[in-house]
Design a protein around this motif. Structure first.
Motif, PDB file in Angstrom:
ATOM      1  N   GLY A  73       0.813  -1.217   0.000  1.00  9.83           N
ATOM      2  CA  GLY A  73       0.000   0.000   0.000  1.00  9.83           C
ATOM      3  C   GLY A  73       0.841   1.259   0.000  1.00  9.83           C
ATOM      4  N   VAL A  74       0.229   2.332  -0.452  1.00  9.45           N
ATOM      5  CA  VAL A  74       0.833   3.663  -0.423  1.00  9.45           C
ATOM      6  C   VAL A  74      -0.188   4.599   0.204  1.00  9.45           C
ATOM      7  N   LYS A  75       0.218   5.320   1.220  1.00 11.50           N
ATOM      8  CA  LYS A  75      -0.692   6.243   1.908  1.00 11.50           C
ATOM      9  C   LYS A  75      -0.318   7.678   1.567  1.00 11.50           C
ATOM     10  N   LEU A  76      -1.258   8.420   0.998  1.00 14.09           N
ATOM     11  CA  LEU A  76      -1.021   9.827   0.700  1.00 14.09           C
ATOM     12  C   LEU A  76      -1.348  10.675   1.929  1.00 14.09           C
ATOM     13  N   SER A  77      -0.688  11.807   2.046  1.00 22.95           N
ATOM     14  CA  SER A  77      -0.836  12.635   3.246  1.00 22.95           C
ATOM     15  C   SER A  77      -2.208  13.286   3.352  1.00 22.95           C
ATOM     16  N   ARG A  78      -2.890  13.415   2.220  1.00 22.11           N
ATOM     17  CA  ARG A  78      -4.249  13.972   2.190  1.00 22.11           C
ATOM     18  C   ARG A  78      -4.910  13.537   0.892  1.00 22.11           C
ATOM     19  N   ASN A  79      -6.123  14.008   0.653  1.00 30.28           N
ATOM     20  CA  ASN A  79      -6.830  13.668  -0.575  1.00 30.28           C
ATOM     21  C   ASN A  79      -6.309  14.516  -1.742  1.00 30.28           C
ATOM     22  N   PHE A  80      -5.735  13.833  -2.733  1.00 32.80           N
ATOM     23  CA  PHE A  80      -5.219  14.526  -3.918  1.00 32.80           C
ATOM     24  C   PHE A  80      -6.085  14.269  -5.149  1.00 32.80           C
ATOM     25  N   GLY A  81      -7.155  13.500  -4.995  1.00 28.14           N
ATOM     26  CA  GLY A  81      -8.017  13.204  -6.128  1.00 28.14           C
ATOM     27  C   GLY A  81      -7.623  11.908  -6.818  1.00 28.14           C
ATOM     28  N   HIS A  82      -8.568  11.358  -7.559  1.00 27.69           N
ATOM     29  CA  HIS A  82      -8.389  10.065  -8.206  1.00 27.69           C
ATOM     30  C   HIS A  82      -7.164  10.029  -9.118  1.00 27.69           C
ATOM     31  N   GLN A  83      -6.995  11.057  -9.950  1.00 27.70           N
ATOM     32  CA  GLN A  83      -5.889  11.082 -10.898  1.00 27.70           C
ATOM     33  C   GLN A  83      -4.543  11.199 -10.189  1.00 27.70           C
ATOM     34  N   GLY A  84      -4.505  12.001  -9.131  1.00 27.77           N
ATOM     35  CA  GLY A  84      -3.277  12.123  -8.360  1.00 27.77           C
ATOM     36  C   GLY A  84      -2.895  10.817  -7.683  1.00 27.77           C
ATOM     37  N   ALA A  85      -3.915  10.106  -7.150  1.00 22.99           N
ATOM     38  CA  ALA A  85      -3.667   8.820  -6.494  1.00 22.99           C
ATOM     39  C   ALA A  85      -3.144   7.788  -7.503  1.00 22.99           C
ATOM     40  N   LEU A  86      -3.733   7.786  -8.695  1.00 15.30           N
ATOM     41  CA  LEU A  86      -3.254   6.882  -9.740  1.00 15.30           C
ATOM     42  C   LEU A  86      -1.785   7.153 -10.068  1.00 15.30           C
ATOM     43  N   LEU A  87      -1.470   8.420 -10.226  1.00 15.08           N
ATOM     44  CA  LEU A  87      -0.105   8.787 -10.591  1.00 15.08           C
ATOM     45  C   LEU A  87       0.873   8.434  -9.468  1.00 15.08           C
ATOM     46  N   ALA A  88       0.451   8.607  -8.222  1.00 16.28           N
ATOM     47  CA  ALA A  88       1.310   8.259  -7.089  1.00 16.28           C
ATOM     48  C   ALA A  88       1.614   6.765  -7.097  1.00 16.28           C
ATOM     49  N   GLY A  89       0.595   5.955  -7.351  1.00 12.86           N
ATOM     50  CA  GLY A  89       0.801   4.511  -7.408  1.00 12.86           C
ATOM     51  C   GLY A  89       1.705   4.098  -8.548  1.00 12.86           C
ATOM     52  N   VAL A  90       1.497   4.702  -9.708  1.00 17.02           N
ATOM     53  CA  VAL A  90       2.341   4.392 -10.872  1.00 17.02           C
ATOM     54  C   VAL A  90       3.783   4.824 -10.611  1.00 17.02           C
ATOM     55  N   THR A  91       3.967   5.973  -9.979  1.00 19.17           N
ATOM     56  CA  THR A  91       5.313   6.465  -9.669  1.00 19.17           C
ATOM     57  C   THR A  91       6.063   5.492  -8.776  1.00 19.17           C
ATOM     58  N   SER A  92       5.376   5.005  -7.750  1.00 17.77           N
ATOM     59  CA  SER A  92       6.000   4.085  -6.801  1.00 17.77           C
ATOM     60  C   SER A  92       6.262   2.716  -7.440  1.00 17.77           C
ATOM     61  N   ALA A  93       5.246   2.186  -8.128  1.00 16.49           N
ATOM     62  CA  ALA A  93       5.335   0.810  -8.637  1.00 16.49           C
ATOM     63  C   ALA A  93       6.232   0.671  -9.860  1.00 16.49           C
ATOM     64  N   SER A  94       6.300   1.705 -10.692  1.00 17.54           N
ATOM     65  CA  SER A  94       7.023   1.571 -11.960  1.00 17.54           C
ATOM     66  C   SER A  94       8.533   1.585 -11.798  1.00 17.54           C
ATOM     67  N   GLN A  95       9.021   1.891 -10.599  1.00 13.02           N
ATOM     68  CA  GLN A  95      10.459   1.961 -10.395  1.00 13.02           C
ATOM     69  C   GLN A  95      11.129   0.605 -10.630  1.00 13.02           C
ATOM     70  N   ASP A  96      10.456  -0.481 -10.220  1.00 16.05           N
ATOM     71  CA  ASP A  96      11.072  -1.795 -10.388  1.00 16.05           C
ATOM     72  C   ASP A  96      10.119  -2.829 -10.976  1.00 16.05           C
ATOM     73  N   SER A  97       8.977  -2.369 -11.525  1.00  9.23           N
ATOM     74  CA  SER A  97       8.027  -3.283 -12.158  1.00  9.23           C
ATOM     75  C   SER A  97       8.184  -3.223 -13.671  1.00  9.23           C
ATOM     76  N   ASP A  98       8.022  -4.357 -14.312  1.00 14.14           N
ATOM     77  CA  ASP A  98       8.114  -4.393 -15.773  1.00 14.14           C
ATOM     78  C   ASP A  98       6.846  -3.860 -16.423  1.00 14.14           C
ATOM     79  N   ALA A  99       5.717  -3.974 -15.715  1.00 14.20           N
ATOM     80  CA  ALA A  99       4.439  -3.469 -16.224  1.00 14.20           C
ATOM     81  C   ALA A  99       3.552  -3.108 -15.043  1.00 14.20           C
ATOM     82  N   VAL A 100       2.679  -2.138 -15.268  1.00 10.97           N
ATOM     83  CA  VAL A 100       1.757  -1.662 -14.228  1.00 10.97           C
ATOM     84  C   VAL A 100       0.346  -1.653 -14.786  1.00 10.97           C
ATOM     85  N   ILE A 101      -0.590  -2.203 -14.021  1.00 12.98           N
ATOM     86  CA  ILE A 101      -2.007  -2.138 -14.372  1.00 12.98           C
ATOM     87  C   ILE A 101      -2.694  -1.232 -13.370  1.00 12.98           C
ATOM     88  N   THR A 102      -3.542  -0.326 -13.847  1.00 15.78           N
ATOM     89  CA  THR A 102      -4.336   0.523 -12.959  1.00 15.78           C
ATOM     90  C   THR A 102      -5.800   0.117 -13.073  1.00 15.78           C
TER      91      THR A 102
END
Length: 326
Positions: A73-102
């Protein structure tokens, strides 16, 4: 391309405690099935992103991450909206993942389409769109407005994938290109097609929401549509200019017409027509100013260069680091 790769499934969550148990159960089954088939690595993960939830969403994510090796899991400090949350997850996961599904947490997007996305990725596609094959679960109003929206965006020159929301697979390379787009006014449905690379589509039937309430009522849908239009096209401003020239031309024609009627002595004072003209022009001016103001507001947001999200805790990175130490 290797047949076994690391896959991360990013799931933005906002007050999803009612559905999170079932979502975890279904996604975990999909991931473990793909691992058993030796299509994805045993290090593959499900990344729940808590977008400042006010219920027990984060407590559940933290609990699941301790009980299931594939759940993080990734916990954001506050509500950044759906698109921001998606981007945060992709930012974290894509560092060492070969592919990311949202995918959203409400289970309306069929999780059984994930294996098909994986197959398309293994066949060489770097972006795989999940596309609805029908809109039977929508009201007539929502179906008609959605169709109008996609047609209007096409008219503005914005390339969207019709009936495709934020359910997609992206390779690590595609994710890195996506993250290079630095705008704060996020409309990922419009940005992803700009990434390019080989793409494919996987069709699925959208379901009813498993539990809880929709996080996109009409008000938010309208705002989302406006963001989509104003973030990707300046055509509305050009239309305003065209409307202005048309009104000036029409006013000039009326002026000539009035002079002719005056010369012929056939003038009837018209209070109603005068007031209608004033109100009509006033309305056009207010709409025009508001459209221009929308663009100015976006410029205001962009130039401040504020963070698009702030991560309070990143269990995904914690687990990855632990696995690398073994």
């Amino acid at each position: 391309m290797s047949d076994v790769f690391k896959l991360s499934i990013v799931v933005p969550c906002y007050n999803e405690e009612d559905v999170l148990h079932e979502t975890t159960k279904e996604l975990t089954a999909i991931v473990k099935g793909l691992i058993d088939e030796k299509k994805i690595s045993e290090t593959s993960k499900i990344v729940f992103v808590d977008d400042g939830s006010k219920d027990k969403t984060w407590q559940l994510i933290d609990e699941f991450s301790k009980n299931h090796n594939v759940v993080t899991g990734v916990k954001l400090s506050r509500n950044f909206g759906h698109q921001g949350a998606l981007l945060a997850g992709v930012t974290s996961a894509s560092q060492d993942s070969d592919a990311v599904i949202t995918i959203d947490a409400d289970l309306q997007d069929d999780v059984n389409a994930i294996p098909k996305m994986v197959d398309e990725y293994l066949n060489g596609a770097e972006v795989v769109y999940g596309v609805r094959n029908n809109r039977d679960t929508d009201t007539a109003f929502k179906r008609s407005t959605a169709e109008m929206f996609y047609k209007f965006m096409g008219f503005l020159g914005v390339k969207l994938v019709p009936d495709s929301a934020d359910y997609r697979l992206m390779s690590q390379r595609a994710c890195q290109v996506l993250l290079s787009y630095r705008e704060r006014n996020l409309f990922l449905r419009g940005i992803v097609p700009l990434v390019g690379f080989k793409s494919a589509k996987v069709y699925y039937a959208r379901k009813e929401r498993f539990a809880g309430e929709s996080k996109y009522p009409l008000r938010k849908m309208i705002k989302f549509a406006i963001d989509g239009v104003t973030s990707f096209s300046i055509v509305p401003i050009k239309l305003i200019m065209g409307l202005g020239f048309f009104i000036v031309f029409f006013s000039f024609v009326l002026l000539i017409y009035s002079f002719i009627r005056k010369i012929n002595g056939d003038v009837i004072p018209g209070w109603s027509s005068l007031m209608i003209s004033i109100w009509a022009l006033g309305g056009v001016q207010l709409i025009s100013i508001s459209v221009i103001g929308e663009y100015v507001g976006k410029i205001f947001s962009e130039v401040k260069q504020r963070p698009r999200f702030t991560i309070e805790r990143d269990i995904y990175t914690e687990k990855t680091q632990e696995e690398n130490k073994r």
